[in-house]
Write a protein that holds these residues in place. Structure first.
Motif, PDB file in Angstrom:
ATOM      1  N   VAL A   1       0.842  -1.203   0.000  1.00  0.00           N
ATOM      2  CA  VAL A   1       0.000   0.000   0.000  1.00  0.00           C
ATOM      3  C   VAL A   1       0.875   1.249   0.000  1.00  0.00           C
TER       4      VAL A   1
ATOM      5  N   PRO B   1      -6.740   4.074  -4.533  1.00  0.00           N
ATOM      6  CA  PRO B   1      -6.885   3.439  -3.208  1.00  0.00           C
ATOM      7  C   PRO B   1      -7.400   1.994  -3.196  1.00  0.00           C
TER       8      PRO B   1
ATOM      9  N   VAL C   1      -5.233  -1.536  -2.319  1.00  0.00           N
ATOM     10  CA  VAL C   1      -5.555  -2.532  -1.299  1.00  0.00           C
ATOM     11  C   VAL C   1      -5.660  -3.926  -1.931  1.00  0.00           C
TER      12      VAL C   1
ATOM     13  N   THR D   1      -5.702   1.026   6.663  1.00  0.00           N
ATOM     14  CA  THR D   1      -6.307   2.362   6.588  1.00  0.00           C
ATOM     15  C   THR D   1      -5.270   3.432   6.930  1.00  0.00           C
TER      16      THR D   1
ATOM     17  N   LEU E   1      -2.968   4.085   4.071  1.00  0.00           N
ATOM     18  CA  LEU E   1      -3.601   4.921   3.035  1.00  0.00           C
ATOM     19  C   LEU E   1      -3.679   6.374   3.489  1.00  0.00           C
TER      20      LEU E   1
ATOM     21  N   LYS F   1      -0.674   8.388   2.972  1.00  0.00           N
ATOM     22  CA  LYS F   1      -0.454   8.857   1.604  1.00  0.00           C
ATOM     23  C   LYS F   1      -1.272  10.109   1.302  1.00  0.00           C
TER      24      LYS F   1
ATOM     25  N   ALA G   1     -10.087   6.318   2.670  1.00  0.00           N
ATOM     26  CA  ALA G   1      -9.186   5.282   3.184  1.00  0.00           C
ATOM     27  C   ALA G   1      -9.998   4.132   3.796  1.00  0.00           C
TER      28      ALA G   1
ATOM     29  N   THR H   1     -10.262   0.310   2.224  1.00  0.00           N
ATOM     30  CA  THR H   1      -9.795  -0.794   3.067  1.00  0.00           C
ATOM     31  C   THR H   1     -10.900  -1.814   3.318  1.00  0.00           C
TER      32      THR H   1
END
Lengths: 190, 190
Positions: free
Chosen positions: A70, A77, A81, A129, A132, A135, A142, A146
């Protein structure tokens, strides 16, 4: 203090797995596990904390593998995942279906183990999560990426464990991700 | 046998809710709840089984509301689940945000209550999946639609409970469903 034992962790895990299969989880004590591994109870408790934990030490490797992909991918996103679950499936689950099946049937035999599994998977999802979020994604995006990825993984995993097909877990994850996209896409709406 | 009491269930629920808020869940006994409601412990146990259950009797209404919409709509699977959550939000949650918030903070105060909530929501999702299966959908589609709808509901619900905006839960569900579609749609892929 117990002397240092080469791969004490691995030996205790293998002993626990064997004994849970032979006698059942409830009927196995920490003393049994330590004896089978040729170690003492103290060493077990130092490494695992409790009996249940001997079945879950792999979850750290799973978390590391997921978070790494990830963090490093530049995919969107949800795709990030899914890519993480697929990569993790290749690294950790491939060629181990029989062992995974046996582990799953041990877990299903005990509400205590099921509870621990739920908690572990919650912690795993929280780590993904967070990766993410790191990022720069907002909380909702997020979380949705997820949770959707987690749903795909659970469905693919259940199919992989149950079926006698030769499909790899990584391929099943890709297949189920495509199904989820179709089901939730606006173009699928009547 | 205790004599029949008009709305014994409602009085016990209200008494439990008040006492959990005033004293905390752990510090409240079933005897306290029964006394506050002017009833006896036996009546409580006959209606609820255990202390936790007094906070969850609404889950039957929630399940009925969801299953009814899923069974009756001719929308596609994911949209059917979203429509069911939105309709349920209007029927059961609208105008009750303060009460829902208080209930949520009682649940968050106790691992036992959190565990019961997890189990209730698992049972709810199973009922929704069964309602989709009864319409002839395969297991995977039914599971993916239900789980995705559940993710949308949880995210929307958390936002609704946390925020001071005037947005209704039903509107937030629609909004989050659109976000989920965008995140998981193939067109969102790079």
């Amino acid at each position: 203090m117990a002397r240092w034992q080469p791969d004490a962790r691995g030996r205790l895990e293998a002993a626990a797995f064997e004994l849970f299969r032979e006698r059942g989880f409830e009927q196995t004590t920490v003393a049994d596990i330590a004896a089978r591994a040729g170690l003492d109870k103290r060493t077990f408790y130092r490494l695992f904390g409790d009996k249940r934990e001997a079945l879950f030490s792999g979850s750290e490797r799973v978390e590391e593998a997921l978070v790494k992909v990830v963090a490093e991918t530049d995919a969107a996103p949800f795709e990030a995942v899914i890519a993480a679950f697929r990569q993790m499936a290749v690294e950790i689950f491939a060629d181990r279906r029989e062992q995974v099946r046996m582990r799953q049937s041990i877990i299903e035999s005990s509400p205590e183990l099921q509870e621990r599994e739920l908690r572990k998977s919650g912690a795993l999802m929280a780590a993904v999560t967070a990766a993410l979020r790191a990022k720069g994604l907002d909380e909702t995006t997020a979380t949705l990426a997820t949770e959707s990825g987690g749903t795909v993984f659970r469905v693919a995993y259940a199919r992989w464990v149950a079926l006698d097909s030769d499909a790899s877990l990584a391929d099943l994850i890709a297949e189920v991700a495509t199904e989820l996209s179709a089901i939730t896409s606006a173009s699928g709406r009547r």
